[in-house]
Structure formats: C-alpha cells, structure tokens
Design a protein around this motif. Structure first.
Motif, mmCIF file in Angstrom:
data_model
loop_
_atom_site.group_PDB
_atom_site.id
_atom_site.type_symbol
_atom_site.label_atom_id
_atom_site.label_comp_id
_atom_site.label_asym_id
_atom_site.label_seq_id
_atom_site.Cartn_x
_atom_site.Cartn_y
_atom_site.Cartn_z
ATOM 1 N N THR A 11 0.893 -0.968 0.050
ATOM 2 C CA THR A 11 0.076 -0.046 0.388
ATOM 3 C C THR A 11 0.789 1.487 0.233
ATOM 4 O OG1 THR A 11 -1.744 -1.217 1.089
ATOM 5 C CG2 THR A 11 -1.950 0.985 1.378
ATOM 6 N N LEU A 23 -5.745 2.122 -8.293
ATOM 7 C CA LEU A 23 -5.153 2.280 -7.539
ATOM 8 C C LEU A 23 -3.938 1.486 -8.163
ATOM 9 C CD1 LEU A 23 -6.202 2.366 -4.206
ATOM 10 C CD2 LEU A 23 -5.576 4.321 -5.048
ATOM 11 N N LEU A 107 -1.013 1.583 6.027
ATOM 12 C CA LEU A 107 -2.724 1.330 6.004
ATOM 13 C C LEU A 107 -2.747 1.810 4.853
ATOM 14 C CD1 LEU A 107 -3.180 0.744 9.773
ATOM 15 C CD2 LEU A 107 -3.281 -0.744 7.555
ATOM 16 N N VAL A 108 -2.669 3.223 4.418
ATOM 17 C CA VAL A 108 -3.806 4.187 3.974
ATOM 18 C C VAL A 108 -1.980 4.369 2.580
ATOM 19 C CG1 VAL A 108 -4.290 6.462 3.606
ATOM 20 C CG2 VAL A 108 -4.736 4.627 5.181
ATOM 21 N N PHE A 112 -1.907 9.545 -0.419
ATOM 22 C CA PHE A 112 -2.882 9.826 0.778
ATOM 23 C C PHE A 112 -2.261 11.072 1.368
ATOM 24 C CE2 PHE A 112 -5.233 7.084 -1.333
ATOM 25 C CZ PHE A 112 -7.223 7.481 -1.047
ATOM 26 N N GLY A 113 -2.926 12.352 1.922
ATOM 27 C CA GLY A 113 -2.637 12.799 3.093
ATOM 28 C C GLY A 113 -2.959 12.403 4.597
ATOM 29 N N ARG A 153 -7.262 -8.763 11.805
ATOM 30 C CA ARG A 153 -7.711 -8.320 10.733
ATOM 31 C C ARG A 153 -9.275 -7.448 10.353
ATOM 32 N NH1 ARG A 153 -4.624 -9.980 6.365
ATOM 33 N NH2 ARG A 153 -3.413 -11.733 7.075
ATOM 34 N N LYS C 14 -14.260 9.409 -3.174
ATOM 35 C CA LYS C 14 -14.092 8.589 -2.388
ATOM 36 C C LYS C 14 -12.423 8.439 -1.742
ATOM 37 C CE LYS C 14 -14.834 5.664 -6.893
ATOM 38 N NZ LYS C 14 -14.379 5.310 -8.233
ATOM 39 N N VAL C 15 -12.964 7.934 -0.517
ATOM 40 C CA VAL C 15 -12.210 7.691 0.574
ATOM 41 C C VAL C 15 -11.653 6.020 0.175
ATOM 42 C CG1 VAL C 15 -13.188 9.673 1.144
ATOM 43 C CG2 VAL C 15 -13.651 7.144 1.801
ATOM 44 N N TYR C 16 -10.201 5.879 1.047
ATOM 45 C CA TYR C 16 -9.657 4.921 1.106
ATOM 46 C C TYR C 16 -10.238 3.932 2.509
ATOM 47 C CZ TYR C 16 -6.075 1.821 0.326
ATOM 48 O OH TYR C 16 -5.240 0.916 0.010
ATOM 49 N N GLU C 18 -8.854 1.401 4.340
ATOM 50 C CA GLU C 18 -7.595 1.219 4.801
ATOM 51 C C GLU C 18 -8.043 -0.819 4.869
ATOM 52 O OE1 GLU C 18 -6.871 4.427 8.192
ATOM 53 O OE2 GLU C 18 -6.473 2.369 8.834
ATOM 54 N N LEU C 19 -8.595 -1.111 5.926
ATOM 55 C CA LEU C 19 -8.927 -2.606 6.079
ATOM 56 C C LEU C 19 -8.934 -3.683 4.615
ATOM 57 C CD1 LEU C 19 -11.294 -2.466 9.316
ATOM 58 C CD2 LEU C 19 -8.933 -2.801 8.854
ATOM 59 N N GLY C 21 -8.506 -2.115 1.456
ATOM 60 C CA GLY C 21 -7.652 -1.649 0.877
ATOM 61 C C GLY C 21 -7.722 -1.384 -0.529
ATOM 62 N N LEU C 23 -11.713 1.626 -2.586
ATOM 63 C CA LEU C 23 -11.190 2.733 -2.524
ATOM 64 C C LEU C 23 -13.284 2.832 -2.755
ATOM 65 C CD1 LEU C 23 -9.333 4.439 -5.787
ATOM 66 C CD2 LEU C 23 -8.874 5.088 -3.405
ATOM 67 N N ALA C 111 -9.361 12.987 -2.010
ATOM 68 C CA ALA C 111 -8.717 12.606 -0.094
ATOM 69 C C ALA C 111 -7.000 12.738 0.007
ATOM 70 C CB ALA C 111 -9.140 11.324 0.696
#
Lengths: 162, 162, 162, 162
Positions: A11, A23, A107-108, A112-113, A153, C14-16, C18-19, C21, C23, C111
């Motif tokens: 990631t 992505l 994780l991000v 991304f900001g 998870r 759209k956002v990400y 984290e779990l 992976g 959008l 984002a």
C-alpha cells in the motif's frame, strides 16, 4: 553504518491512475519520504519487486531472504504490504542471525494525505538501529518479534499473536 | 508499558494566523499525529509549555527535568524547538539514571505539507522503546547521546559534536 | 442569492478503506472543501446519490433533472464522476431554461494530496455566478456548453466535441 | 484566448525557511498549482514582484497597471497579498476599459495544507473568463467590483464596502 532498504511494494507505494480511476504501483516514494524526513542516515535503497503482498509467492520471499543474507549492511528495512507481512517475517526469521531486519508498511497509500507511511518509515529506521539482531515488524508505533505477531483483520492493527 | 510525551512547543506546533499573517502557537498537534500514525502505544501526553525554544529559561528546563524525574513511565519523549534542544538535553543528561528520554522536534511546522514532524515523532517513539536508559536527541533519522550532539546552524542538521 | 450544490458522488468523494485496501464512497467532502476555500457564498448542499458515474442510470439522471427543475436557486453546481458527466449534461441541457447549472468533478479523489478537486470546485462555483442560464461543464479551468463537450479518454482532459 | 497571470507575491507564495524559522518569498507556486488543477487554459504567467502587499508602493501599482494596459490578453489574473488588494484594485479600476482583470490571493500560504490558494486560483481563472470587462476581486468564492469591496480586518473576509 549504512541501512539497506529493500522495497517490495504494498500500500505504501500505491498511486492513483487518473484515467482508469484505480490504484496501481508506480515508482517507490521512499526517496521522497527520506527527503521529507530530512533523513541523514547512509541509506542504500533497492526495489526488489513492486507488488500487492497478497500476490507474493514463496519464490518472492526466497528472493527477499537472499537479499537479506547477501547484504553487507547489518541493518535492513523492508517495505511490504501489510496483508502478508507476517508471513514474510516468518519466512526470514529462522535464517537471520547477525543482522537486524525490520519490516514495515502502511495502511493508507503515502500519496493520500492521511497516510501512516511517513510515521512508520521513521519508526522502522529507528528500530533497525536500536534493536538487537533478529527479524521484527514495526507498525502502529510498536515493534513485534517475527514469531509473535499477527495482523488483526477486523481492526487492521498489528498485535502479539499470543 | 506506557510512554510519556512532554510537550514544550517549538516549530512542531506552530500554526498560521490568517488574520495577522504570522506563525504562532495554538494547541499541540500530537494527538492528531498519533492518530495519523495509527499509533497503538499507551501514551500519556502532557503540555508543559508552548514556547519557542529560543525563549526557554533555566526555570523552564528545571520544570522539564522535574517532570522527567517524577514520571512513573520509564520512557519519555519530549517535543521541543530545535534551536536549544541540545541545551535542554544537556540539562537533563546528568540527572536521568533509570529512564530513557528522547527529545525530538521539527524543522518545518507540522501544519505545512513539507514537515518532517511525523517522521520524527515515529522515530522518537521507537528509539525510546529500544534504547538503554539515558538522554538522547532523535532528529534526521538518527539518535545522539546528550553529551555528543550539536545542531549545525548552516545546514539545520543535527550531528555529533566531536 | 444562494447556490445549490447537488452531490452525486464520483471520484471527488472516494476515500480509502484501510481494511480492504480499496476506494469507496463515504460522506461527501464538500463541506470540508468549502471551509478550506473560506467560501462565504450562501450554499445549500444536498446529496442525491453517492455513486460511480459509470453506474448512473437514466432514472438517476431524471432524479438530478427533477432536483434542478424544482430548486428555488437560480445557480446550481452538480458534483459528478467524470466518466459520464457529458451524458448527464446532455440529459439536463434541453430542459433547463432560466437557471445556470454547472457540472464539475475530479480526476483524483479529494483525499489525495494531488487532487484537482479544490481547484475545480472554486472554478464551478465561480462560473455558476457569472455565466448566463444554461448547462455547462467546468473542468481543467475551462467551461463547456453541454452540447459541445467530450472527455478525451486518452488524456482525461475535457475538450470541445467538434 | 489566452489568460495573463501577473504575480506580485503575497501570502500565496510564502514558504517556510527551515533555518531561520520564518516565512519568506521564494519562487511562485503558480505553475505547480496550475498543474495540480489540470488546468488546460492557455496561460502566460509573469512575475512582476514578490513582496508582501503591505510593502507595495504607488510605483509598484503603476507597474502593475502598466502591465495590464500593455498586455495583449483580454483576460488578466493578478495574484496579490490580501492586505492591500483593495487599494491595488482601486488603482487599476478607473483605467481598465476593454479587459477583465481579476485580483486574488490567499489567507494561508499555499505550502500549508490548509491553504485556500488552490480554490481561489480556480475561482479567479473562471471569473476572468465569464465576467464583462472591468476590475474585480475574487475571494471567498465571490467576486466584487473594484469600487465596492473591502477586507474585513476582524474576520479576514472580503465583503461589499457599502
């Protein structure tokens, strides 16, 4: 006293394809992140692969192990997807004797900001200088030995396995 | 195994006053940074002062020392302006026996996109867990013992004093 | 003199996850973007749907048209995915007489640090105040009438159709 | 149909000096901002000065007027500090007949994550294409004619003077 950084993707290094709206992996952001951190460590970075860790094979893990074993540096940081980071750490753990190896990721995506990437890189580069030889995972501001760690998870958080 | 964070101000926590066009101190960004780093350490943060380190007095340094000595935690991170970080480390160094104290800061305010703050915080929180008791400065991805460090005024980089 | 903002989703929002992976759509970022732009327009924002514009149906477009027609405001901005923005503009164009409607979106999610979203929102909110009644697309710093615009699939850039 | 951008400095283009801990002017961020906005307008940017608008003299304003009058472009955007933007607009207003001139700026430097700069640039570049000839200020998502605008010193917001 140099630090080796082995880049495998994850990631950390995913970016956004404006045309496809997906992505994907482009070049690593490691050099930009080291610059942002005003890092003055003697760092040798090498990209071994640029893949999602869910696609990582045993052959890929052998390649990572090979590069750890043959490295001149005694301190090695590996950037890695979080999904199978624990497996790769377990693959390396029994074979590393006299070096400190620290796996980390994000994780991000760094782009991304809201990424945890810069925090984690600062963390991994510090643990690798201060921990005794062995294989570790550095995530969530903590470190875990390769033989006692799992990724939860449900929460995305790394924690002791037992 | 908790970590104490003592906040003293410095570039880390400077923000921009839209009306006056100047940098000033508001609240600390530490909680936001810990959230961004998905930090899961047990952290107790306390703001002791919120000042430019050029204005820090001996009385201020005594206060910081006092809080280090009386803290229950064995691991202490101090956020501090970089201009006099070395002096404060030297003030604490001779008095800290059984705790690990790590000072860190930032060359660029956290509120700027180009800040080294998140990298440095990840670094300091990691060194404080892995280094033996003593007083250290964590900057530029490296750590320095309190009695062998200086800030290079020309480059802004921390380096060994000898 | 209020501006209506109709939110339909698209890359903008759209956002990400984290779990997973991936959008996905969460809440709209419009309020945060208006705050960042220190926008002092009288704005009424309403979320109609939160979807990828490739999944937008004729029924969805009828709903958007319905909200344009019944709005009290004479100025309407619609945030929309870029893939079918041209189709929606063409759907609205023949039916809008006495209002100025401007569709906009983003090539990169807000984002992400590299998003064009804030620029485009500033652009759309300005065109909607200054252009005569009609339906327009505002992208790439330019505006296009609904009956002479296409998205170039190779470059991602909006351009005149003829 | 090109747009001229005249750059004069202001908060827009202030950056942070890591060594001195102060804000200063470096190169303009306009090109980077146009890239971020995926702007496809035909833009000719020229830096006239790079100063805090509180230091702007009548001679500086004459220079700006001179460049507006001699420009081939009919659309001109001027980036300017907010403190005396109203004065410069008043200086230009009586002399501009057949061109649209839009002044804009930022309350927070572009280099800060929280800047309104990108929003304002998108706004100014749009108003300049759609408004009739004259001199305007574009701030807070709104536009104001040069002869009816003031900056509210208490709130930092631009508003009609009467």
């Amino acid at each position: 006293m140099a630090v080796k950084i082995l880049i495998t993707g994850g990631t950390f290094d995913k970016v956004y394809d404006e045309l496809k709206g997906q992505l994907y992996f482009s070049d690593s952001h490691i050099q930009e992140m080291l610059r942002l951190g005003r890092c003055r460590l003697d760092v040798n970075a090498r990209t071994l692969m640029m893949i999602d860790s869910l696609e990582m094979t045993e052959g890929d893990r052998d390649l990572i192990l090979h590069h750890c074993l043959k490295a001149d540096e005694k301190m090695i940081v590996i950037t890695h997807g979080t999904d199978t980071m624990v497996q790769t750490a377990a693959h390396l753990g029994p074979h590393i004797r006299d070096k400190t190896v620290v796996l980390t990721g994000a994780l991000v995506p760094y782009a991304f900001g809201s990424s945890d990437g810069l925090f984690n890189l600062g963390s991994a580069l510090s643990f690798v200088q201060a921990l005794p030889p062995g294989v570790y995972i550095a995530m969530n501001g903590r470190y875990f030995s390769w033989n006692n760690v799992r990724k939860n998870r449900d929460t995305g958080v790394f924690e002791p396995a037992d």
